[in-house]
Scaffold this motif. Structure first.
Motif, PDB file in Angstrom:
ATOM      1  N   ILE A 258       0.994  -1.097   0.097  1.00  0.00           N
ATOM      2  CA  ILE A 258       0.049  -0.017   0.012  1.00  0.00           C
ATOM      3  C   ILE A 258       0.771   1.289  -0.014  1.00  0.00           C
ATOM      4  N   GLY A 259       0.717   2.223  -1.028  1.00  0.00           N
ATOM      5  CA  GLY A 259       1.699   3.217  -1.309  1.00  0.00           C
ATOM      6  C   GLY A 259       1.007   4.300  -0.287  1.00  0.00           C
ATOM      7  N   PRO A 260       1.388   4.936   0.805  1.00  0.00           N
ATOM      8  CA  PRO A 260       0.877   5.779   1.478  1.00  0.00           C
ATOM      9  C   PRO A 260       0.893   7.093   0.702  1.00  0.00           C
ATOM     10  N   ALA A 261       1.546   7.407  -0.419  1.00  0.00           N
ATOM     11  CA  ALA A 261       1.297   8.664  -1.124  1.00  0.00           C
ATOM     12  C   ALA A 261      -0.208   8.423  -2.003  1.00  0.00           C
ATOM     13  N   ASP A 262      -0.776   7.251  -1.841  1.00  0.00           N
ATOM     14  CA  ASP A 262      -1.677   7.083  -2.719  1.00  0.00           C
ATOM     15  C   ASP A 262      -3.047   6.831  -2.121  1.00  0.00           C
ATOM     16  N   VAL A 263      -3.091   6.876  -0.738  1.00  0.00           N
ATOM     17  CA  VAL A 263      -4.343   6.445   0.069  1.00  0.00           C
ATOM     18  C   VAL A 263      -4.662   7.366   0.879  1.00  0.00           C
ATOM     19  N   ARG A 264      -5.977   7.931   1.005  1.00  0.00           N
ATOM     20  CA  ARG A 264      -6.446   8.628   2.249  1.00  0.00           C
ATOM     21  C   ARG A 264      -7.486   7.997   2.973  1.00  0.00           C
ATOM     22  N   LEU A 265      -8.197   6.939   2.494  1.00  0.00           N
ATOM     23  CA  LEU A 265      -8.989   6.365   2.928  1.00  0.00           C
ATOM     24  C   LEU A 265      -9.022   4.631   2.907  1.00  0.00           C
ATOM     25  N   VAL A 266      -8.667   4.218   4.050  1.00  0.00           N
ATOM     26  CA  VAL A 266      -8.495   2.627   4.020  1.00  0.00           C
ATOM     27  C   VAL A 266      -9.466   1.870   5.037  1.00  0.00           C
TER      28      VAL A 266
ATOM     29  N   SER B 232      -8.468  -4.033  -9.598  1.00  0.00           N
ATOM     30  CA  SER B 232      -9.241  -3.863 -10.874  1.00  0.00           C
ATOM     31  C   SER B 232     -10.488  -4.501 -10.827  1.00  0.00           C
ATOM     32  N   ALA B 233     -11.450  -4.023 -10.054  1.00  0.00           N
ATOM     33  CA  ALA B 233     -12.746  -4.790  -9.918  1.00  0.00           C
ATOM     34  C   ALA B 233     -13.243  -4.920 -11.505  1.00  0.00           C
TER      35      ALA B 233
ATOM     36  N   GLY C 205     -18.268   5.886   4.271  1.00  0.00           N
ATOM     37  CA  GLY C 205     -18.943   7.135   4.005  1.00  0.00           C
ATOM     38  C   GLY C 205     -18.312   7.626   2.551  1.00  0.00           C
ATOM     39  N   GLY C 206     -17.657   6.827   1.709  1.00  0.00           N
ATOM     40  CA  GLY C 206     -16.986   7.282   0.617  1.00  0.00           C
ATOM     41  C   GLY C 206     -16.316   6.304  -0.183  1.00  0.00           C
ATOM     42  N   PRO C 207     -15.689   6.756  -1.373  1.00  0.00           N
ATOM     43  CA  PRO C 207     -14.780   5.556  -1.950  1.00  0.00           C
ATOM     44  C   PRO C 207     -13.598   5.249  -1.283  1.00  0.00           C
ATOM     45  N   VAL C 208     -13.097   3.918  -1.359  1.00  0.00           N
ATOM     46  CA  VAL C 208     -12.235   3.538  -0.531  1.00  0.00           C
ATOM     47  C   VAL C 208     -10.987   3.207  -1.296  1.00  0.00           C
ATOM     48  N   ASP C 209      -9.867   3.869  -0.874  1.00  0.00           N
ATOM     49  CA  ASP C 209      -8.482   3.574  -1.584  1.00  0.00           C
ATOM     50  C   ASP C 209      -7.969   2.166  -1.635  1.00  0.00           C
ATOM     51  N   ALA C 210      -8.072   1.891  -0.340  1.00  0.00           N
ATOM     52  CA  ALA C 210      -7.511   0.211  -0.273  1.00  0.00           C
ATOM     53  C   ALA C 210      -8.513  -0.521   0.950  1.00  0.00           C
ATOM     54  N   ILE C 211      -8.582  -1.689   0.662  1.00  0.00           N
ATOM     55  CA  ILE C 211      -9.171  -2.578   1.896  1.00  0.00           C
ATOM     56  C   ILE C 211      -8.061  -3.462   2.124  1.00  0.00           C
ATOM     57  N   VAL C 212      -7.936  -3.795   3.521  1.00  0.00           N
ATOM     58  CA  VAL C 212      -7.161  -4.981   4.061  1.00  0.00           C
ATOM     59  C   VAL C 212      -8.088  -5.712   4.967  1.00  0.00           C
ATOM     60  N   SER C 213      -8.345  -7.148   4.503  1.00  0.00           N
ATOM     61  CA  SER C 213      -9.232  -8.005   5.346  1.00  0.00           C
ATOM     62  C   SER C 213      -8.485  -9.189   6.305  1.00  0.00           C
TER      63      SER C 213
ATOM     64  N   LEU D  62     -14.315  -0.152  -3.569  1.00  0.00           N
ATOM     65  CA  LEU D  62     -13.100   0.303  -3.904  1.00  0.00           C
ATOM     66  C   LEU D  62     -13.062   1.289  -5.107  1.00  0.00           C
ATOM     67  N   VAL D  63     -11.901   2.302  -5.004  1.00  0.00           N
ATOM     68  CA  VAL D  63     -11.895   3.091  -6.233  1.00  0.00           C
ATOM     69  C   VAL D  63     -11.159   2.332  -7.261  1.00  0.00           C
ATOM     70  N   PRO D  64     -11.382   2.684  -8.381  1.00  0.00           N
ATOM     71  CA  PRO D  64     -10.718   1.902  -9.685  1.00  0.00           C
ATOM     72  C   PRO D  64      -9.305   1.532  -9.342  1.00  0.00           C
ATOM     73  N   GLY D  65      -8.754   0.270  -9.471  1.00  0.00           N
ATOM     74  CA  GLY D  65      -7.563  -0.037  -9.355  1.00  0.00           C
ATOM     75  C   GLY D  65      -7.088  -0.119  -8.063  1.00  0.00           C
ATOM     76  N   GLY D  66      -7.945  -0.077  -6.980  1.00  0.00           N
ATOM     77  CA  GLY D  66      -7.755  -0.002  -5.426  1.00  0.00           C
ATOM     78  C   GLY D  66      -7.361  -1.376  -5.002  1.00  0.00           C
ATOM     79  N   PRO D  67      -6.342  -1.392  -4.285  1.00  0.00           N
ATOM     80  CA  PRO D  67      -5.971  -2.870  -3.719  1.00  0.00           C
ATOM     81  C   PRO D  67      -6.727  -3.173  -2.772  1.00  0.00           C
ATOM     82  N   PHE D  68      -7.164  -4.732  -2.787  1.00  0.00           N
ATOM     83  CA  PHE D  68      -7.862  -5.376  -1.653  1.00  0.00           C
ATOM     84  C   PHE D  68      -6.994  -6.755  -1.282  1.00  0.00           C
ATOM     85  N   THR D  69      -6.612  -6.819  -0.064  1.00  0.00           N
ATOM     86  CA  THR D  69      -5.786  -7.705   0.353  1.00  0.00           C
ATOM     87  C   THR D  69      -6.456  -8.502   1.439  1.00  0.00           C
TER      88      THR D  69
END
Length: 222
Positions: free
Chosen positions: A35-43, A189-190, A104-112, A135-142
């Motif tokens: 997860i690139g910290p520069a690319d995420v604001r909501l996880v 990439s959902a 409450g909004g589009p999610v940059d990354a999800i960790v489960s 997830l936002v387009p291309g957002g990572p799910f782990t």
């Protein structure tokens, strides 16, 4: 409040907790390092348990990011909220399938850290749908699976469910020091659902056809 252990909660609520021991720091690094910290604001974190992945994420995320951790077990949710005093963290007691409302909004990354293999089929499918849709387009799910369960029907259905919803699904090497040994799935990439719907029975059928050679056999233990 008195500390709550994963082992105790597993013995009391095995279908809710799923894990017999807390995840290792090695697994936490494998779950979060991409997860690139520069690319995420909501996880969003699903099933944080005692907070091993939560701590790894908080070390990673920038000061202006938000982490929403959703925990179904009320005692674990209360403990996490009481022991992590970080303004970036919001702990939600609830179901992972309701992640859109919690975030409450589009999610940059999800960790489960969810116990997929003991989860009822309908709940698993609803949660995977919520992940792909949130997830936002291309957002990572782990997420991760235990090695001993990888080739069981529930483990294969999880793999098939990921393939059904994401264009890219990768499986990382086995984290042997974890108890039990585990591996990480990373998905991006959902894919849009055909006709706007997803079918749990189609996912199960795909699981029956899963090509073990494509996914790779478990590596030999050193």
């Amino acid at each position: 409040m008195a500390a709550v252990s994963i082992t105790t909660q597993f013995l009391r609520r095995p279908l809710m907790t799923g894990a017999v021991a807390a995840s290792s720091r090695r697994l936490a690094r494998a779950m979060t390092h991409h997860i690139g910290p520069a690319d995420v604001r909501l996880v969003v974190e699903l099933g944080p348990g005692t907070g091993v992945f939560t701590d790894a994420l908080l070390r990673l995320l920038p000061a202006d990011a938000r982490l929403v951790s959703i925990e179904l077990n009320p005692r674990l949710a209360a403990q996490l909220a009481a022991t992590r005093h970080d303004p970036r963290l919001t702990v939600v007691h609830g179901a992972a399938a309701d992640l859109a409302r919690a975030a409450g909004g589009p999610v940059d990354a999800i960790v489960s850290g969810l116990p997929w293999t003991v989860m009822p089929a309908g709940e698993r499918e609803r949660t995977l749908d919520a992940v792909a849709d949130g997830l936002v387009p291309g957002g990572p799910f782990t997420t991760f699976g235990y090695l001993h369960a990888a080739w069981t029907p529930p483990g294969r259905r999880l793999a098939a469910g990921l393939r059904d919803r994401f264009g890219l699904v990768e499986r990382g090497p086995v984290v042997w020091p974890n108890v039990p040994p585990a591996f990480v799935y990373r998905a991006r990439s959902a894919r849009p659902a055909a006709g706007g719907t997803r079918r749990a029975d189609a996912s199960a059928a795909e699981g029956a056809r899963l090509d073990a050679g494509k996914w790779g056999a478990p590596p030999a233990r050193p």
